[in-house]
Motif scaffolding. Structure first.
Motif, short mmCIF file in Angstrom:
data_model
loop_
_atom_site.label_atom_id
_atom_site.label_comp_id
_atom_site.label_asym_id
_atom_site.label_seq_id
_atom_site.Cartn_x
_atom_site.Cartn_y
_atom_site.Cartn_z
N ALA A 194 -62.52 66.03 45.80
CA ALA A 194 -63.44 66.74 44.90
C ALA A 194 -63.12 68.23 44.88
O ALA A 194 -63.15 68.88 43.82
N PHE A 195 -62.81 68.78 46.05
CA PHE A 195 -62.46 70.20 46.12
C PHE A 195 -61.16 70.48 45.37
O PHE A 195 -61.08 71.44 44.58
N LEU A 196 -60.14 69.66 45.58
CA LEU A 196 -58.86 69.88 44.91
C LEU A 196 -58.99 69.68 43.40
O LEU A 196 -58.33 70.37 42.62
N GLU A 197 -59.85 68.75 42.97
CA GLU A 197 -60.07 68.55 41.54
C GLU A 197 -60.64 69.82 40.92
O GLU A 197 -60.26 70.22 39.81
N ARG A 212 -65.96 80.43 41.53
CA ARG A 212 -65.73 80.71 42.96
C ARG A 212 -66.90 80.22 43.81
O ARG A 212 -66.70 79.76 44.94
N LYS A 213 -68.10 80.34 43.28
CA LYS A 213 -69.26 79.85 44.01
C LYS A 213 -69.17 78.34 44.21
O LYS A 213 -69.40 77.82 45.32
N ARG A 214 -68.81 77.63 43.14
CA ARG A 214 -68.67 76.18 43.24
C ARG A 214 -67.53 75.80 44.18
O ARG A 214 -67.65 74.83 44.95
N LEU A 218 -67.79 73.34 47.49
CA LEU A 218 -66.97 72.15 47.69
C LEU A 218 -66.10 72.28 48.93
O LEU A 218 -65.87 71.29 49.64
N LEU A 219 -65.62 73.49 49.21
CA LEU A 219 -64.81 73.70 50.40
C LEU A 219 -65.64 73.44 51.66
O LEU A 219 -65.15 72.84 52.63
N ALA A 220 -66.89 73.89 51.63
CA ALA A 220 -67.77 73.67 52.78
C ALA A 220 -68.01 72.18 53.02
O ALA A 220 -68.22 71.75 54.16
N GLY A 221 -67.97 71.38 51.96
CA GLY A 221 -68.20 69.95 52.10
C GLY A 221 -66.94 69.14 52.34
O GLY A 221 -67.01 67.91 52.48
#
Length: 695
Positions: A194-197, A212-214, A218-221
């Motif tokens: 999901a993060f890479l997408e 950047r916020k999103r 996603l990086l945190a998850g």
């Protein structure tokens, strides 16, 4: 009679006319009355009509309604529908595809799902178009929904353990498969796909705050998210160039590079995600990506491996603040010396300007913060043990690099003995490479210091000590120059006292020509001494002092020619064009080329004094000198290549209000003494060195 029956296409057309002229929902009624086979035929007709003419909303509705039906599509028919959109035989214009992506794609997608098979290259090309399609790209928007359905159809290229769809880290380049193979387990972690997408959707040079916020969420998850970012960026920094083969909406494209367009967007997303991270690896990784992408084969040339990745990386480097900004500036300075691509160089300049604006420094002052030490110590020396011999790399005050080899008995050699080269070949090569880099660095530092002399740049005492007096590379040059310290407050700008730097208890002092020393306190402000601001007695004193010491300076400072109280030359001097053009380039003058072509018979050469990038914040005005040149027509003897020119009258212009404000003519009496003197000094140099011999 059978012969008089209307074809299905005619009936569809007539139904459309009745509907548009107020005859009710004729198309809907007709479609509902058709058999499945006829509906499939109608779908092909409406879709082709939509592709060829971009027809109205009624046709879009028909295509949408038919895409919701199970019509018994075959794989061949699904491919036919897709080929209308992408590939060499596409019916639709690429711009129309981006504008009407969802209406045009829904039917081919429905056919592909129902048939259970379709050409994956066509699906990939459609997926590529989805990333640039007009409209909202949020996860619930039509484009994103279609993209997820395309991903499901494309599927992974092979079971490689990552669980990523084939469109992430794809096989259209060497980078994607290599990253999958090297980081299989990490890429398969929860939340990584999901993060890479999200990263793969970053198709702009700069990321928005919302994006950047999103990305941060996603990086945190994502499991081991920061490690994923680091691994993929470091992988791109090491990616060699190769042939990239990728489907486009208009066909298949092949080019030499380091990333496919999808992986290019993915890396740019990773770069902007890294901008919010604080690990020690972050800035070096981004810098290495910029260097690899921004340079060409062998690290040189105007062509580069991937300009979009490089411009994204340098834009991110311009975002860092606090403890990371100095490291980022160092990388930007290094890139400026290696990159030749104009687009990337423009991005580097923009990033340096952005950091300078935040710090309150000029870009030129800021560049000093990025000067590397190259392993030199506080004396400006680097010693490399090579068995019984020692390589000694040092900086001379004249801004030259010296490399010598000291033998076991203290003898000094200009080159390493053969035995040393054979046994320590790699280390000898490394110190020679450092010597080469040091020569280039010193040349740049010498030019920058002279620009500071012309600009009258002022430094806080702490910055001056760190980036000048104490710096291993810049220090030997700075300590050979005469400086001034403001004794009664920087705001007043008066009471400047001159001296050369010398060590004092706990810090530095300026030693005057008469032998007194002024300690540099915490609030001191310094600038380079310029003889145009001094009287004749002080100039004579400094020339005598440095003459007695046999001191060499990196450029003419105390011996600098001063022009005051003299008139501006009227022009009319005939010069050797090639020679004067080279001199002007060295002295910072720019302008058009002379030659035997339309606009080549006259030009104006211009030098900003100082360059606006070197002006201190709050400076009242920028100034420039303008020297007209005209071609001397000698085509009968110079073979059609401009060989001589004649000068016009030197004039001056000023600009107030920022970089975009217009230049306005100014009288000589209004020109600041330093600007006038430096311009006249340059013109005297040109007319003396490049004077054409008498006919």
């Amino acid at each position: 009679m059978v012969g008089t029956e209307k074809s299905l296409e005619v009936r569809l057309y007539e139904a459309g006319v009745r509907e548009r002229t107020g005859g009710g929902a004729a198309v809907q009624e007709l479609l509902q009355s058709l058999t499945v086979a006829e509906q499939r035929r109608a779908a092909l007709w409406f879709h082709e009509k939509l592709c060829r003419s971009g027809a109205g909303r009624g046709d879009e509705w028909a295509v949408w309604w038919l895409s919701t039906r199970r019509l018994g599509w075959s794989a061949a028919e699904a491919d036919e529908l897709l080929r209308r959109l992408v590939g060499a035989d596409a019916l639709v214009d690429p711009q129309q595809l981006l504008q009407q992506f969802a209406p045009l794609t829904l039917l081919p997608l429905s056919a592909a799902v129902e048939s259970g098979g379709c050409d994956r290259m066509l699906l990939r090309a459609a997926r590529t178009a989805s990333l640039s399609a007009w409209g909202d790209q949020d996860e619930d928007a039509a484009n994103a929904v279609i993209r997820r359905r395309l991903d499901a159809l494309i599927g992974p290229d092979a079971e490689d353990g990552t669980g990523l769809p084939g469109t992430l880290l794809d096989d259209e380049d060497g980078y994607g498969p290599r990253m999958r193979a090297e980081h299989t387990g990490m890429l398969g972690g929860p939340g990584v796909a999901a993060f890479l997408e999200h990263c793969a959707g970053q198709d702009k040079t700069r990321a928005t705050k919302r994006w950047r916020k999103r990305a941060a969420e996603l990086l945190a998850g994502a499991e081991r998210g920061e490690e994923v970012v680091r691994a993929l960026l470091e992988g791109m920094a090491e990616q060699p160039e190769h042939l990239v083969v990728a489907p486009q909406s208009w066909g298949v494209r092949r080019w030499a590079g380091i990333a496919s367009e999808r992986n290019e967007r993915l890396v740019r997303g990773l770069l902007w995600t890294a901008a919010a991270l604080r690990g020690a690896w972050v800035v070096p990784a981004i810098g290495e990506v910029a260097l690899n992408a921004g340079t060409g084969t062998g690290g040189s040339g105007g062509w580069c491996r991937n300009a979009r990745i490089a411009t994204g990386a340098v834009a991110v480097l311009g975002e860092f603040e606090g403890a990371q900004d100095e490291q980022a500036v160092r990388w930007l300075g290094r890139l400026k010396g290696r990159v030749r691509n104009r687009t990337v160089l423009k991005g580097i300049a923009t990033s340096l300007d952005a950091v300078a604006a935040r710090s309150g420094l000029t870009p030129s002052m800021l560049a000093e913060r990025g000067v590397p030490s190259l392993g030199l110590d506080a004396r400006g020396m680097r010693e490399e043990e090579l068995g019984a011999y020692t390589a000694v790399l040092s900086v001379e005050p004249s801004a030259t690099a010296s490399l010598s080899f000291r033998g076991p008995q203290g003898q000094v050699l200009k080159s390493a003995p053969k035995a040393v080269r054979e046994e320590y070949g790699e280390r000898v090569a490394a110190v020679r490479e450092a010597s080469k880099r040091l020569r280039a660095l010193l040349s740049a530092e010498r030019a920058r210091l002279e620009e500071h002399l012309v600009a009258g740049t002022r430094w806080p005492g702490a910055d001056w000590e760190r980036y000048y007096a104490d710096h291993p590379v810049t220090g030997p040059l700075a300590r050979a120059l005469v400086w001034e310290v403001c004794a009664d407050g920087a705001a007043a700008g008066t009471g400047w006292v001159s001296g050369v730097p010398e060590r004092a208890a706990g810090g530095w002092a300026l030693a005057g020509a008469e032998g007194t020393a002024v300690p540099l306190g915490a609030g001191a402000r310094l600038r380079l001494w310029h003889p145009v601001r001094a009287d004749e007695d002080e100039i004579r004193e400094w020339r005598a002092v440095l003459g007695e010491r046999a001191a060499r300076q990196p450029f003419r400072q105390v011996l600098r020619e001063v022009y005051r109280g003299v008139g501006v030359p009227a022009g009319g001097r005939v010069l050797e064009y090639g020679r004067v053009r080279a001199l002007m380039g060295e002295r910072g003058w720019g302008g058009g080329q002379l030659g035997y072509f339309g606009a080549g018979y006259a030009t104006e050469m211009v030098r900003e004094l100082p360059r606006r990038g070197d002006l201190a914040a709050g400076a009242e005005a920028a100034w420039r000198a303008v020297l007209p040149l005209e071609l001397v027509d000698r085509r009968d003897v110079d073979g059609g290549i401009a060989s001589r020119c004649v000068t016009g009258a030197l004039r001056f212009e000023r600009c107030e209000g920022g970089p975009r404000a217009p230049w306005e003519a100014a009288g000589t009496g209004a020109v600041p003494p330093l600007v006038l003197s430096e311009a006249l000094r340059d013109v005297a140099l040109f007319t003396e060195v490049a004077a054409a011999p008498a006919q």
